[in-house]
Write an enzyme that holds these catalytic residues in place. Sequence first.
Site: not given
Length: 365
Positions: A73, A75, A77, A95, A189
Amino acid sequence: MASDVASLEPSADDDVKKNADEQIDKAKDETVPEQTEATTADDAAKNAAQSEAEEKKVSVMEAHGYLLGTILGTGSYATVKMAFSSRHKCKVAVKIVSKKKSPTSYVHKFLPREIDAVRILRHPNIICFLQSIETTNRVYLIMEVADGGDVLKAIRDSKHIEEPDAGRWFGQVLGAVDYCHKRGVVHRDLKCENLLLDRAKNIKITDFGFARVFDPKEAMEPSSTFCGSYPYAPPEILRGIAYHPPSADVWSMGVILFTMVFGRLPFDDHNHRTLIKQVMAGPVFPARHAYQLKASTELRDLLVKILKPMPARPGLDSIRQDTWFAKHCAGSVVVKQSKDGTSLMEVLKEDESPAVESEDAFSEF
């Protein structure tokens, strides 16, 4: 005039000098190719040595025993890649956060908070954190792989989640969130996208980028950091009022449960003023589809109970006592993966503590 003309004609001495110059130039010309060939050979040897050195050059991840693979995946940044850990003999997720592309507030505030939070959490329904590696330009977070998609994708694929399955997932979420709160971590979140699934369809909570660490032995002070996603945010955050973070997590859990069973979000976030009115009034249950109509009364009662403004919102212990929870969630268990799907959580030793390292030597990355 004759003498003047004679002075302009070449003399015998001039012919001798000219011949000498021609011989010198010829000698120079004959030696140049030898020097050029020698220089070319030296350059070739240097280039070959440099190429060999570059081939042997070890990347940051290889130096730590990780072989990077495909992209899972991306994003704004950060990029998440699959990798194989030679030490643990299993797949992991990496990540990769770019310091140059990330906002300063994220690099210096939220990213350190995320690392502080995940390194103290070990729960079967939370993505297992293994290690962080920081270089001059990047931060690498090595975590457990959950390659079964996420809850949002599962909802879109099936239009909704049946109550028994939703109950199992909600029970796993509640158990993991309760564990976090007791360890002094609030997520802030929680949403369907941040609930990953492993191959056995177990919940794996991820993305602790807005998490906050507190002392669980003391009462938590209200927070004025308004973060998270609008559709999952409680009334107090939407109204800009200092809020109790654990209670905000409970609200988000209610939105998740509603979305799973009814196949849509309970509140419309297209207009902020309308959104505030809706969350203050409580959920309205859709009746467009047959699966929405057959949702049980017990489930609806629980959702009305959870999706209430403070201070009427229940805590996790109160939710555990609910009739619907007792029926569908109390027996929530983690299903073990197959041998081929062995996770990082299963291979780590209990006494192994996650590592945080700074690798400034790898400044080229």
